[in-house]
Design a protein around this motif. Sequence first.
Motif, mmCIF file in Angstrom:
data_model
loop_
_atom_site.group_PDB
_atom_site.id
_atom_site.type_symbol
_atom_site.label_atom_id
_atom_site.label_comp_id
_atom_site.label_asym_id
_atom_site.label_seq_id
_atom_site.Cartn_x
_atom_site.Cartn_y
_atom_site.Cartn_z
ATOM 1 N N GLN A 198 -49.524 -6.384 2.200
ATOM 2 C CA GLN A 198 -48.269 -6.301 1.326
ATOM 3 C C GLN A 198 -48.737 -7.294 0.219
ATOM 4 O OE1 GLN A 198 -45.236 -4.790 2.076
ATOM 5 N NE2 GLN A 198 -44.993 -5.567 -0.253
ATOM 6 N N MET A 199 -48.642 -6.683 -0.766
ATOM 7 C CA MET A 199 -49.103 -7.206 -2.178
ATOM 8 C C MET A 199 -47.641 -7.188 -2.984
ATOM 9 S SD MET A 199 -52.663 -5.488 -3.138
ATOM 10 C CE MET A 199 -51.779 -3.694 -3.315
ATOM 11 N N ASN A 200 -47.122 -8.772 -3.310
ATOM 12 C CA ASN A 200 -45.961 -8.811 -4.081
ATOM 13 C C ASN A 200 -46.498 -9.462 -5.508
ATOM 14 O OD1 ASN A 200 -44.282 -7.597 -2.045
ATOM 15 N ND2 ASN A 200 -44.132 -9.665 -1.036
ATOM 16 N N SER A 201 -45.370 -9.785 -6.314
ATOM 17 C CA SER A 201 -45.634 -10.166 -7.457
ATOM 18 C C SER A 201 -47.006 -9.859 -8.098
ATOM 19 C CB SER A 201 -45.620 -11.760 -7.376
ATOM 20 O OG SER A 201 -44.365 -12.213 -6.740
ATOM 21 N N LEU A 202 -47.267 -8.543 -8.252
ATOM 22 C CA LEU A 202 -48.572 -8.026 -8.648
ATOM 23 C C LEU A 202 -48.789 -8.442 -10.148
ATOM 24 C CD1 LEU A 202 -48.865 -4.751 -6.749
ATOM 25 C CD2 LEU A 202 -50.458 -6.606 -6.815
ATOM 26 N N LYS A 203 -50.280 -8.749 -10.581
ATOM 27 C CA LYS A 203 -50.572 -9.276 -11.754
ATOM 28 C C LYS A 203 -51.608 -8.120 -12.502
ATOM 29 C CE LYS A 203 -50.018 -13.866 -10.501
ATOM 30 N NZ LYS A 203 -50.655 -15.216 -10.515
ATOM 31 N N PRO A 204 -51.524 -7.976 -13.692
ATOM 32 C CA PRO A 204 -52.750 -6.959 -13.888
ATOM 33 C C PRO A 204 -54.114 -7.369 -13.571
ATOM 34 C CG PRO A 204 -51.339 -7.798 -15.920
ATOM 35 C CD PRO A 204 -51.000 -8.428 -14.840
ATOM 36 N N GLU A 205 -54.410 -8.513 -13.170
ATOM 37 C CA GLU A 205 -55.932 -8.916 -12.590
ATOM 38 C C GLU A 205 -55.952 -8.581 -11.390
ATOM 39 O OE1 GLU A 205 -53.619 -10.947 -14.437
ATOM 40 O OE2 GLU A 205 -53.469 -12.994 -13.550
ATOM 41 N N ASP A 206 -54.898 -8.188 -10.764
ATOM 42 C CA ASP A 206 -55.204 -7.593 -9.599
ATOM 43 C C ASP A 206 -55.667 -6.152 -9.225
ATOM 44 O OD1 ASP A 206 -52.195 -9.215 -8.619
ATOM 45 O OD2 ASP A 206 -54.064 -9.822 -8.106
#
Length: 124
Positions: free
Chosen positions: A82-90
Amino acid sequence: QVQLVESGGGLVQAGGSLRLSCAASGRTFSSYAMGWFRQAPGKEREFVAAISWSGGSTYYADSVKGRFTISRNNVKNTVYLQMNSLKPEDTAVYYCAKDTGWGISVLLREYDYWGQGTQVTVSS
């Protein structure tokens, strides 16, 4: 022989969420730790998260700690991210992998089976 198939990747805006799944074949899934790794263009594959055979222990890379959660369902032979608060660097291709043992490892060489990967793209 173990086969791993990831799903759930896609395009999401920064701050959004995605849930990756990794379905495993084979009767021995519940005996081994599992991990998630990622590889961005031009970069080496890096550790993201791992979970012990029972699900009782987890470990995260500092870059995702507090935002990502790894879990598993040994009845369904599936591990999740589960991936939350995703950032462009992800942004990367995300791979699930089976550990050679029951304990958690962050080293690629400790994993012997890999999925084909699923693309995650985070737009700014």
